[in-house]
Design a protein around this motif. Structure first.
Motif, PDB file in Angstrom:
ATOM      1  N   ILE A  27       0.844  -1.201   0.000  1.00 37.09           N
ATOM      2  CA  ILE A  27       0.000   0.000   0.000  1.00 37.09           C
ATOM      3  C   ILE A  27       0.881   1.253   0.000  1.00 37.09           C
ATOM      4  CG2 ILE A  27      -1.639   1.344   1.390  1.00 37.09           C
ATOM      5  CD1 ILE A  27      -2.766  -1.405   2.376  1.00 37.09           C
ATOM      6  N   CYS A  28       1.922   1.260   0.847  1.00 35.35           N
ATOM      7  CA  CYS A  28       2.809   2.419   0.937  1.00 35.35           C
ATOM      8  C   CYS A  28       3.495   2.670  -0.406  1.00 35.35           C
ATOM      9  CB  CYS A  28       3.867   2.206   2.021  1.00 35.35           C
ATOM     10  SG  CYS A  28       3.174   2.348   3.680  1.00 35.35           S
ATOM     11  N   ALA A  29       3.957   1.594  -1.011  1.00 35.58           N
ATOM     12  CA  ALA A  29       4.630   1.733  -2.296  1.00 35.58           C
ATOM     13  C   ALA A  29       3.671   2.338  -3.318  1.00 35.58           C
ATOM     14  CB  ALA A  29       5.138   0.370  -2.766  1.00 35.58           C
ATOM     15  N   LYS A  30       2.469   1.802  -3.305  1.00 39.62           N
ATOM     16  CA  LYS A  30       1.469   2.243  -4.295  1.00 39.62           C
ATOM     17  C   LYS A  30       1.158   3.731  -4.144  1.00 39.62           C
ATOM     18  CE  LYS A  30      -3.264   1.399  -5.655  1.00 39.62           C
ATOM     19  NZ  LYS A  30      -4.515   0.859  -5.123  1.00 39.62           N
ATOM     20  N   HIS A  31       1.008   4.188  -2.914  1.00 44.87           N
ATOM     21  CA  HIS A  31       0.634   5.586  -2.687  1.00 44.87           C
ATOM     22  C   HIS A  31       1.830   6.490  -2.407  1.00 44.87           C
ATOM     23  CE1 HIS A  31      -3.174   3.451  -1.863  1.00 44.87           C
ATOM     24  NE2 HIS A  31      -3.731   4.561  -2.354  1.00 44.87           N
ATOM     25  N   ASP A  32       3.015   5.923  -2.552  1.00 41.98           N
ATOM     26  CA  ASP A  32       4.233   6.716  -2.309  1.00 41.98           C
ATOM     27  C   ASP A  32       4.242   7.342  -0.914  1.00 41.98           C
ATOM     28  OD1 ASP A  32       6.703   7.581  -3.074  1.00 41.98           O
ATOM     29  OD2 ASP A  32       5.973   9.439  -3.985  1.00 41.98           O
ATOM     30  N   ILE A  33       3.887   6.538   0.077  1.00 43.26           N
ATOM     31  CA  ILE A  33       3.917   6.982   1.481  1.00 43.26           C
ATOM     32  C   ILE A  33       5.061   6.258   2.197  1.00 43.26           C
ATOM     33  CG2 ILE A  33       2.633   6.989   3.667  1.00 43.26           C
ATOM     34  CD1 ILE A  33       0.067   7.029   2.056  1.00 43.26           C
ATOM     35  N   PRO A  34       5.902   7.000   2.930  1.00 43.83           N
ATOM     36  CA  PRO A  34       6.966   6.325   3.690  1.00 43.83           C
ATOM     37  C   PRO A  34       6.393   5.334   4.702  1.00 43.83           C
ATOM     38  CG  PRO A  34       7.382   8.682   3.562  1.00 43.83           C
ATOM     39  CD  PRO A  34       5.987   8.464   3.046  1.00 43.83           C
ATOM     40  N   HIS A  35       7.240   4.398   5.095  1.00 46.14           N
ATOM     41  CA  HIS A  35       6.790   3.326   5.988  1.00 46.14           C
ATOM     42  C   HIS A  35       7.880   3.051   7.034  1.00 46.14           C
ATOM     43  CE1 HIS A  35       5.299  -1.148   6.327  1.00 46.14           C
ATOM     44  NE2 HIS A  35       5.069  -0.437   7.401  1.00 46.14           N
ATOM     45  N   ILE A  36       7.540   3.340   8.275  1.00 47.45           N
ATOM     46  CA  ILE A  36       8.484   3.135   9.380  1.00 47.45           C
ATOM     47  C   ILE A  36       7.966   1.993  10.245  1.00 47.45           C
ATOM     48  CG2 ILE A  36       9.593   4.194  11.392  1.00 47.45           C
ATOM     49  CD1 ILE A  36      10.393   5.639   8.842  1.00 47.45           C
ATOM     50  N   VAL A  37       8.826   1.009  10.525  1.00 48.97           N
ATOM     51  CA  VAL A  37       8.398  -0.149  11.303  1.00 48.97           C
ATOM     52  C   VAL A  37       9.002  -0.121  12.698  1.00 48.97           C
ATOM     53  CG1 VAL A  37       8.284  -2.660  11.399  1.00 48.97           C
ATOM     54  CG2 VAL A  37       8.279  -1.506   9.185  1.00 48.97           C
ATOM     55  N   ASN A  38       8.141  -0.249  13.693  1.00 50.63           N
ATOM     56  CA  ASN A  38       8.580  -0.418  15.069  1.00 50.63           C
ATOM     57  C   ASN A  38       8.809  -1.910  15.304  1.00 50.63           C
ATOM     58  OD1 ASN A  38       8.850  -0.716  17.785  1.00 50.63           O
ATOM     59  ND2 ASN A  38       6.926   0.271  18.350  1.00 50.63           N
ATOM     60  N   ASN A  39      10.084  -2.283  15.336  1.00 49.71           N
ATOM     61  CA  ASN A  39      10.443  -3.700  15.503  1.00 49.71           C
ATOM     62  C   ASN A  39      11.068  -3.898  16.883  1.00 49.71           C
ATOM     63  OD1 ASN A  39      10.870  -6.398  14.512  1.00 49.71           O
ATOM     64  ND2 ASN A  39      13.032  -5.910  14.142  1.00 49.71           N
ATOM     65  N   ALA A  40      10.502  -3.216  17.892  1.00 48.85           N
ATOM     66  CA  ALA A  40      11.149  -3.056  19.203  1.00 48.85           C
ATOM     67  C   ALA A  40      11.867  -4.313  19.698  1.00 48.85           C
ATOM     68  CB  ALA A  40      10.130  -2.594  20.238  1.00 48.85           C
ATOM     69  N   TYR A  41      11.126  -5.399  19.922  1.00 49.44           N
ATOM     70  CA  TYR A  41      11.799  -6.615  20.389  1.00 49.44           C
ATOM     71  C   TYR A  41      11.624  -7.755  19.380  1.00 49.44           C
ATOM     72  CZ  TYR A  41       7.155  -6.594  22.698  1.00 49.44           C
ATOM     73  OH  TYR A  41       5.806  -6.469  22.993  1.00 49.44           O
ATOM     74  N   GLY A  42      11.751  -7.375  18.109  1.00 47.52           N
ATOM     75  CA  GLY A  42      11.483  -8.336  17.047  1.00 47.52           C
ATOM     76  C   GLY A  42      12.703  -9.031  16.460  1.00 47.52           C
ATOM     77  N   VAL A  43      13.916  -8.549  16.779  1.00 45.44           N
ATOM     78  CA  VAL A  43      15.105  -9.179  16.179  1.00 45.44           C
ATOM     79  C   VAL A  43      15.226 -10.633  16.628  1.00 45.44           C
ATOM     80  CG1 VAL A  43      17.618  -9.036  15.881  1.00 45.44           C
ATOM     81  CG2 VAL A  43      16.280  -6.953  16.150  1.00 45.44           C
ATOM     82  N   GLN A  44      14.766 -10.886  17.837  1.00 48.97           N
ATOM     83  CA  GLN A  44      14.875 -12.226  18.385  1.00 48.97           C
ATOM     84  C   GLN A  44      13.872 -13.204  17.772  1.00 48.97           C
ATOM     85  OE1 GLN A  44      13.227 -12.208  22.454  1.00 48.97           O
ATOM     86  NE2 GLN A  44      12.780 -10.063  22.042  1.00 48.97           N
ATOM     87  N   SER A  45      12.958 -12.704  16.945  1.00 49.18           N
ATOM     88  CA  SER A  45      11.934 -13.576  16.391  1.00 49.18           C
ATOM     89  C   SER A  45      12.096 -13.667  14.874  1.00 49.18           C
ATOM     90  CB  SER A  45      10.553 -13.017  16.730  1.00 49.18           C
ATOM     91  OG  SER A  45       9.610 -13.420  15.765  1.00 49.18           O
ATOM     92  N   SER A  46      12.341 -14.865  14.398  1.00 54.80           N
ATOM     93  CA  SER A  46      12.557 -15.024  12.949  1.00 54.80           C
ATOM     94  C   SER A  46      11.306 -14.603  12.182  1.00 54.80           C
ATOM     95  CB  SER A  46      12.944 -16.470  12.623  1.00 54.80           C
ATOM     96  OG  SER A  46      11.962 -17.348  13.111  1.00 54.80           O
ATOM     97  N   LYS A  47      10.130 -14.776  12.789  1.00 60.01           N
ATOM     98  CA  LYS A  47       8.897 -14.376  12.101  1.00 60.01           C
ATOM     99  C   LYS A  47       8.842 -12.871  11.885  1.00 60.01           C
ATOM    100  CE  LYS A  47       5.441 -17.904  12.993  1.00 60.01           C
ATOM    101  NZ  LYS A  47       4.117 -18.206  13.555  1.00 60.01           N
ATOM    102  N   CYS A  48       9.135 -12.118  12.930  1.00 64.61           N
ATOM    103  CA  CYS A  48       9.114 -10.654  12.801  1.00 64.61           C
ATOM    104  C   CYS A  48      10.128 -10.209  11.741  1.00 64.61           C
ATOM    105  CB  CYS A  48       9.457  -9.987  14.135  1.00 64.61           C
ATOM    106  SG  CYS A  48       8.181 -10.214  15.392  1.00 64.61           S
ATOM    107  N   MET A  49      11.307 -10.819  11.783  1.00 62.06           N
ATOM    108  CA  MET A  49      12.350 -10.421  10.838  1.00 62.06           C
ATOM    109  C   MET A  49      11.942 -10.804   9.417  1.00 62.06           C
ATOM    110  SD  MET A  49      14.487  -8.782  12.629  1.00 62.06           S
ATOM    111  CE  MET A  49      16.213  -8.633  12.115  1.00 62.06           C
ATOM    112  N   HIS A  50      11.299 -11.947   9.285  1.00 62.47           N
ATOM    113  CA  HIS A  50      10.839 -12.394   7.968  1.00 62.47           C
ATOM    114  C   HIS A  50       9.800 -11.413   7.400  1.00 62.47           C
ATOM    115  CE1 HIS A  50      10.006 -15.207   4.758  1.00 62.47           C
ATOM    116  NE2 HIS A  50       8.704 -15.118   5.018  1.00 62.47           N
ATOM    117  N   LEU A  51       8.925 -10.953   8.267  1.00 62.27           N
ATOM    118  CA  LEU A  51       7.910  -9.983   7.822  1.00 62.27           C
ATOM    119  C   LEU A  51       8.570  -8.740   7.235  1.00 62.27           C
ATOM    120  CD1 LEU A  51       5.257 -10.044  10.701  1.00 62.27           C
ATOM    121  CD2 LEU A  51       4.900 -10.707   8.306  1.00 62.27           C
ATOM    122  N   ILE A  52       9.615  -8.276   7.916  1.00 57.12           N
ATOM    123  CA  ILE A  52      10.301  -7.069   7.440  1.00 57.12           C
ATOM    124  C   ILE A  52      10.987  -7.343   6.104  1.00 57.12           C
ATOM    125  CG2 ILE A  52      12.216  -5.475   7.925  1.00 57.12           C
ATOM    126  CD1 ILE A  52      11.464  -5.818  10.938  1.00 57.12           C
TER     127      ILE A  52
END
Lengths: 379, 379, 379, 379
Positions: free
Chosen positions: C241-266
């Motif tokens: 959606i962001c790409a389509k509308h040319d809107i920046p996208h900031i992700v809060n991945n606070a404690y996500g590095v430890q989770s392969s799922k969160c990292m995969h999503l990014i």
């Protein structure tokens, strides 16, 4: 923090959090209490934070850390380098007094506690390791050899006429020098080859006693831990002979604490005969830096006599190292290390056997040596 | 050690020595009590042993150091490296809560105390250094520039329509960026050359206010400490102008705490006019590593508003550094450093003058700049 | 020791021993060489002695440790307390310059190396943890929330007219404050209940974009790591959606590095759509003290733009902590921790299920949340 | 860092900064080079960072710190506690070998260097302090008393028939015990009262030699530093008597290094007569923790003979302490302390005189005692 200060803290930060925090402090205090009360190695190891808390508590009790104190004597625990002060946790006064290395120092309640507790914890560990009936010991900041020298020097006062030390041969320089330095003449008793093993020649020991006269012999100086193909001395029989002839018996147990067999030999020897003292290295048995030993025995007055022979105060450094180490490991951690060593030894036997066979050589059969192995190499 | 443990110690080591030792402990506790009660920088510096005792006491109050504790959340103060744990004295929880960088953390009573005490001690030192009427401050683990940004972001909520920041020119990149990063348009007010000095052009400031309209101006952003030939801004007059037009006034006092003149300017500005906050670097004023600042002011609710703008917990490292440093120096030690700096500045003037003359150059006459000097070089 | 000094040593102590010792030194140097050359987290962790050797080498390169140096400026890395100097390994100059937090400091070659290497090693670990195509990152000594604020402030300069941030709701105070502090208006997008899970309402996101106009939206601010029953946002779809509308996208991945799922999503989001930056906490992912974050992204110039927004130098403390920790663990140690966390999570599911059933309650079925669990409690 | 690594650094951080940093490193190396080359106490003290750099360099040369090393012997420098490893800078192997406490250890090039350098630096300081012609010395991790015992035990091998030690009375327990522990009979020579001073009774010494027979006397055991009203022994005359009768002469210089008078006495005694060894405490003269001594003399082979008497390796802890301390102070710092002590002694005389007079008592006139003072109190 004392209760007064805790109360003030409650005005700064929510009192429920502070109370929780000060209960947490009590759990450290509780561990310290058990150590102080029982004088034993704690079953479970302590965290580094408990250990450092404890050492800091000891340090503030030493007069060199008294605030506003100004000592003008020659020995006030002044330290020029803060690197040095820190590495000793500001415990500067050493251990003992000129009268006795195990004595309490008026200027250093903390260092004195350290000394007493270390000796007490180490005694407990010697029991745990197999010498159940050991009654007294102390840590001395000298190598095993020099500690044996101190034992011999102490015996001299009991047996002023004696010149010889009976010594089943063991090819380690410092053992030999320990006797020579003390001013005695080592009488070497060659070992007997039994199968692959070199074992104590008891007949020869008896013959030498007769030859030299028991009263001319300062002591028998036997050895447990040693390199194959030599095996630990027949301690039981030697202890019986010593008892029979009223000859003191000093055991070099250098790296024997880690071996239940060596410790068992000492326990048995003391049960059936006579062992006056047994000496072990700190670094070889407790994974601390080189430079300390434990002098232990079954007769408290004699061990005290030895500790009173050391002229002057002594370095607390080896005591500090072994106390930190044993508090870190706990009795359970130390026993685990002992178990692992035994298992690895079994593994080593197996693999060395395979290696020797692969090269057409032979692993010597030395079942009485629980520590060391030898391979027979044809030339 | 609590009294129970002290009693047990008395059974191990002569009770009179132990009692002396535990009285010595009380003298450390006494210093800590005064700090807790008064929240002021102690007049005389503490010994390293008192400081470490105190920090260890704080650390055991944090839940990551509770013995037997097992946290399973995402933020439990677990530390992988013992090198890291040690260098932070096991104070791992940082300062503040998501709501407020000055708030108390339920999991960390010790770190919370550290935070509160640091802010309190620093407030005291700001008073000692000359801003007698400062009423509130907090340490923030960000550089001076980023801290100024935080002040500007806070003001935005009070003045949502304002776009401009009036800024008497100062050639330091981070001051300029502090405004741009916050999203405002710096309106540069060039300085006037008076003799050798570059000084605030008050007329131009007034004209700009008229031009832009007071309601469109977020604040006046003035500067004390600076490099010659610029001299500190005319803070009193600026503060009066701000008060008159109801415009906030933020002072960049980066390395001004060490100069009684800079501090006096702030004190006077706040007395006769309006100063909302003044910001100073920790490292430039207190000889600690780079990375912290103090945001201070005369109106407690506004300073709290700023502290509530920081989203999330923050590093306790700069707070820890400045607390250790101020406890080490004591107020008297800090004042001594201030005196020495002043004396050395006088010496520097004299010698630079001689040097300049020797080369046919001229030392600029900038008596309003108490910190920096310039030489006029013909090309 | 340099080769000249090694030669002199050979005259003091047997040269063969010295040569062996200096070869041993080379093996430490070799590890350091690989780190310098590759800029990657070493596969196997380093010993404490290699780490300290390395940090000491860095420290001697900083001008505050130059022997005979005498700095008279306002920022010379002078330190008043030796306790403070030691705990920072005498690295006093912090990181960055006024122009850029990632820049090199002329006065501090060692601290600059520390900064560059930390960022490089952390980048490597983000790749190892699953975001293979991340191209740039830097450590910042601020909490996750304040770091998000910095990202938003940077975007303002690219989209000066934008006022809104689209934000799929997440109930954490600092996330909300991060936007408010930056001066933007959060537009909350309520999540949809799908089964037990609260998931991103993509339709609502699209509708809001139409309503507000893409050009008025600063960015979409999404979240990975969160508490059940909320699950990580639908990053792929949001990125599209962001790409389509040319809107920046900031992700809060606070404690996500430890989770392969969160990292995969990014990783997936960046592949199929647009992610400008993702921000993660140091303490929550790397077992270091509170107070640092990593700002990372796929477009190096944009990440540099953020790093250039931080006005002033910054604390090196969080960088130092994470570097020490990653060198201690090594990539293999870090991966081991990730594996263990995953296994423990499985165990936690099982046991919480049992517990819930035993009390007639129900463990919520939230398979998209790899980190957190919830129990439904009837009242 | 070796030059290879420095080159890689230049690719990461501006090469001019790196070059500056690595030149700074050279200035540390330069100090180390001078120490290695000259084996003398540096004139100016080193910074803590140079000292720690140097100790780390030594430590990496010891085999227990070889990366990937796996020792299976009984003495491999394994350490269980990281607290213990750190406080010894990972120098675990102690000093010396079973053959000689001053010998080089194959497994520990770094510790061996430490040992050699310490002995060399200490020798230099003894010269600086006034015994210009001292030719050899070594640090031993035992108290002064036990070190004297070692000297006596060494002499026994040279004089197997000797039983007596001639000893001008000094009322310190450990001096007396040093002889008894070694197994000798102290022959006390009462001092003569000359004015207020108790001084060596040379006639009685000569008479005793005649009575007992020179060949039956192990040595004369004299004392420098002592408490008033006793004053240092008449070393010159005693040394002449010893030379004349071919009797060894051992001097107890416990806390005499700090007094130029005591050192001068030794220097003179050795010049005009015979002094075989003089022994001094580390803690009393060098502000380090209790537990070490220096055995020094004018005949290198004899001092080596003593060092070869110590059976086994020994603790490096006292050597490490004194080396750190002397490198910290530098020769100039040490001389400054000596000067201050002298000045303070003058001050003490003055004030004690005033105090005594105020109470109608008398300060004893003991000009030959440069360290201690006594007040005569009527009962």
């Amino acid at each position: 923090m004392n209760s007064e200060n805790v109360s003030i803290c409650e005005k700064i930060v929510s009192s429920s959090y502070i109370r929780q925090g000060s209960q947490a402090r009590r759990s450290h205090e509780q561990l310290i209490r058990m150590l102080l009360e029982q004088g034993k190695c704690p079953e479970e190891g302590w965290s580094e934070s408990t250990i450092e808390l404890f050492l800091n508590e000891l340090a503030v009790m030493d007069s060199n850390n008294f605030l506003g104190n100004c000592g003008v004597g020659e020995r006030e625990g002044r330290v020029a380098s803060s690197l040095v002060a820190r590495r000793h946790y500001r415990l500067i006064h050493g251990i003992g007094r000129s009268g006795d290395i195990a004595a309490v120092q008026p200027k250093a309640a903390g260092s004195s506690l350290l000394n007493k507790l270390t000796n007490s914890v180490v005694l407990d560990v010697l029991k745990v390791a197999g010498v159940r009936s050991v009654s007294s010991c102390f840590v001395v900041p000298m190598a095993t050899g020099m500690s044996l020298t101190l034992c011999f020097l102490t015996l001299r006062h009991r047996r002023p006429g004696a010149r010889y030390i009976l010594w089943p041969r063991i090819d380690q320089k410092s053992c030999f020098k320990a006797m020579v330095t003390a001013g005695f003449e080592p009488v070497v008793v060659e070992n007997r080859l039994e199968g692959d093993e070199l074992r104590t020649d008891l007949e020869m020991v008896k013959r030498k006693i007769e030859e030299l006269g028991a009263e001319n012999i300062l002591c028998v100086h036997s050895t447990t831990s040693c390199f194959a193909p030599r095996v630990p001395d027949r301690l039981e029989e030697l202890a019986e002979i010593c008892a029979k002839h009223d000859i003191p018996h000093i055991v070099n147990n250098a790296y024997g604490v880690q071996s239940s067999k060596c410790m068992h030999l000492i326990q048995q020897g003391a049960r059936v005969g006579r062992i006056d003292a047994f000496v072990q290295s700190l670094d070889k048995n407790f994974m601390v830096p080189v430079g300390g030993a434990i002098i232990a025995g079954f007769n408290e007055p004699f061990i005290q006599e030895i500790s009173r022979m050391y002229p002057g105060r002594a370095s607390a450094s080896p005591s500090l190292d072994v106390l930190i180490t044993l508090l870190t490991l706990g009795a359970s951690g130390y026993k685990k290390l002992l178990r692992e060593r035994k298992e690895m030894y079994g593994h080593l036997v197996q693999e060395l056997q395979r290696l020797a066979e692969a090269h057409g050589e032979r692993l010597l059969h030395t079942p009485h040596n629980p520590i060391s192995l030898g391979i027979y190499c044809r030339l």
